[in-house]
Write a protein that holds these residues in place. Structure first.
Motif, short mmCIF file in Angstrom:
data_model
loop_
_atom_site.label_atom_id
_atom_site.label_comp_id
_atom_site.label_asym_id
_atom_site.label_seq_id
_atom_site.Cartn_x
_atom_site.Cartn_y
_atom_site.Cartn_z
N GLU A 152 48.73 75.74 34.38
CA GLU A 152 47.55 75.04 35.42
C GLU A 152 48.83 73.63 36.24
O GLU A 152 47.93 73.57 37.76
CB GLU A 152 46.98 74.33 33.87
CG GLU A 152 46.34 74.86 33.24
CD GLU A 152 45.48 73.68 32.05
OE1 GLU A 152 46.11 72.71 32.58
OE2 GLU A 152 44.85 74.65 31.20
N LEU A 153 49.53 74.12 36.16
CA LEU A 153 50.24 73.22 37.44
C LEU A 153 51.18 73.83 38.06
O LEU A 153 51.93 72.87 39.13
CB LEU A 153 51.92 72.43 36.01
CG LEU A 153 51.16 70.83 35.51
CD1 LEU A 153 52.55 70.65 34.82
CD2 LEU A 153 49.92 69.26 36.27
N GLY A 154 51.46 75.10 38.11
CA GLY A 154 51.51 75.37 39.34
C GLY A 154 53.32 76.26 39.42
O GLY A 154 53.58 77.26 39.97
N VAL A 155 53.76 76.03 38.15
CA VAL A 155 55.17 76.44 37.67
C VAL A 155 55.14 77.69 37.29
O VAL A 155 54.29 78.10 36.41
CB VAL A 155 56.10 75.68 36.93
CG1 VAL A 155 57.27 75.97 36.60
CG2 VAL A 155 55.10 74.10 36.78
N PRO A 156 55.59 79.07 38.21
CA PRO A 156 56.10 79.88 37.73
C PRO A 156 56.26 80.19 36.44
O PRO A 156 57.78 79.69 35.80
CB PRO A 156 56.91 81.07 38.40
CG PRO A 156 57.14 79.70 39.61
CD PRO A 156 56.57 78.41 39.14
N VAL A 157 55.66 81.09 35.54
CA VAL A 157 55.83 80.98 34.03
C VAL A 157 56.14 82.10 33.00
O VAL A 157 55.39 83.16 34.47
CB VAL A 157 54.87 79.96 32.94
CG1 VAL A 157 55.28 78.25 33.07
CG2 VAL A 157 53.40 80.57 33.50
N HIS A 158 56.94 82.46 32.42
CA HIS A 158 57.55 84.22 32.64
C HIS A 158 57.08 83.67 30.39
O HIS A 158 57.73 82.67 29.58
CB HIS A 158 58.56 84.29 31.73
CG HIS A 158 59.51 85.71 31.82
ND1 HIS A 158 58.55 87.42 32.19
CD2 HIS A 158 60.25 85.69 30.30
CE1 HIS A 158 59.44 87.83 31.02
NE2 HIS A 158 59.98 86.67 30.58
N CYS A 159 56.57 84.32 29.79
CA CYS A 159 56.30 84.28 28.47
C CYS A 159 57.78 85.78 27.94
O CYS A 159 57.56 86.87 28.15
CB CYS A 159 55.12 85.00 28.10
SG CYS A 159 55.71 85.34 25.56
#
Length: 364
Positions: free
Chosen positions: A228-235
């Motif tokens: 939501e904050l625009g941080v690129p994330v990876h699960c």
């Protein structure tokens, strides 16, 4: 079936024993049953293990590697040992080098590097330094519980933000949200990306497998908040343990996608050095009825061995079981609408500026 009783098993810890490694010539220590009973009769039951932290002050903080099968060439590990206690942790053998047990010592006798931020500042200010993403959490978790007190990871992030230096983070903790302000600001300039590992959706299993990690639902919530904050994330669905955690793969991918996560991956169980006997011991304690099946599948994927240390193959298991997991993973991503061809971690090194040291910029 439920957990069986084990004389050396302590609730809330991942390893069932604290045997020293003999790999570096250290003597093996054993406590036989008669002596254990004698000590208990004299002194009472053993005292509950407490976590201790020793501060150390290294001269360097940035480690470089030339491994051809990992996507980074430099990393920072602010802590040695990890209280999360994940029984499968491939970093456990590092404690053996210091005459400590890769078992219980690894998760109870921790080391912190409180001057990491200042050391990084000095390193980035050296003439000739060329920036490339710094990986945090490649060995032990940068957001394990003691980070709340030491805030070393936050210090490192503050230096990287000042220097406009890109960072990637790997963690199993929702404590990463404590630094969401820095990570969001860095993400706006393509300087940050976060991977959070989710091994299952069962909190009971998680409490056995990784006893002091955040619950799976909290890790997924952290992924969603960062997205939501625009941080690129990876699960990262890792490690996948056959016949223990693999059943959750599709559900984790589906949950992650609904939270806005568009990058997922999996890593097979690795059992280097002392991790293999520790994991076998864990299976005997928690899943004795399927221990043989689990290890048979592991060996089938690893060419008949408990572990394959070879570059590339250590990350890419072989055989029917491995092919089945890959197929299931691809199908689950397609159903969840995750496009695995898109690059999610495009970070910018072009605006790096050496940070101040002692209140002064580097003289050019």
């Amino acid at each position: 079936m439920g957990t069986t009783e084990h004389p050396d098993f302590e609730r809330g810890r991942g390893a069932a024993s604290g045997q020293l490694s003999t790999r570096f010539g250290m003597p093996r220590r054993e406590l036989d049953g008669d002596w254990r009973d004698h000590v208990a009769a004299l002194d009472g039951p053993p005292v509950k293990l407490r976590t201790t932290v020793t501060e150390e002050h290294p001269k360097t903080i940035l480690s470089f590697n030339q491994s051809p099968d990992i996507p980074f060439d430099r990393s920072i590990n602010a802590y040695r040992g990890c209280e999360h206690g994940c029984v499968y942790c491939y970093a456990r053998p590092t404690h053996a080098w210091y005459d400590l047990s890769p078992g219980l010592d690894f998760e109870t006798r921790l080391f912190a590097k409180p001057n990491a931020g200042e050391l990084l500042r000095q390193t980035l200010n050296k003439r000739g330094y060329k920036p490339a993403p710094i990986a945090l959490g490649t060995n032990t978790d940068p957001y394990q519980p003691i980070e709340r007190r030491y805030r070393i990871t936050r210090d490192v992030l503050e230096v990287c933000l000042e220097a406009r230096h890109p960072v990637t983070i790997t963690t199993k903790s929702d404590r990463v949200l404590a630094d969401a302000d820095l990570l969001a600001e860095m993400a706006r300039e393509k300087l940050s990306a976060v991977a959070i590992s989710v091994t299952s959706l069962d909190p009971v299993l998680s409490a056995k497998l990784e006893p002091r990690c955040a619950a799976p639902i909290k890790r997924l919530a952290a992924l969603g908040r960062l997205a939501e904050l625009g941080v690129p994330v990876h699960c990262s669905i890792s490690p996948i343990i056959p016949a223990i955690t693999d059943e959750f793969m599709e559900s984790i991918i589906e949950r992650a996608a609904t939270l806005g996560v568009q990058s997922v991956g999996w890593i097979p169980l690795r059992l280097p050095h002392e991790v293999a006997p520790l994991f076998r011991e864990w299976l005997d304690v928690h899943y004795p009825e399927r221990a043989g099946k689990v290890m048979n599948i592991v060996r089938e994927m690893r060419g008949g061995r408990d572990n394959d240390p070879g570059f590339f193959t250590r990350m890419k298991p072989q055989g029917v079981w491995a092919d089945l997991i890959r197929t299931r993973f691809r199908v689950a991503c397609r159903k969840a609408g995750i496009d695995r061809s898109k690059a999610q971690f495009e970070l910018d090194c072009s605006r790096f500026t050496p940070p101040e040291v002692g209140g002064q910029m580097r003289l050019l």
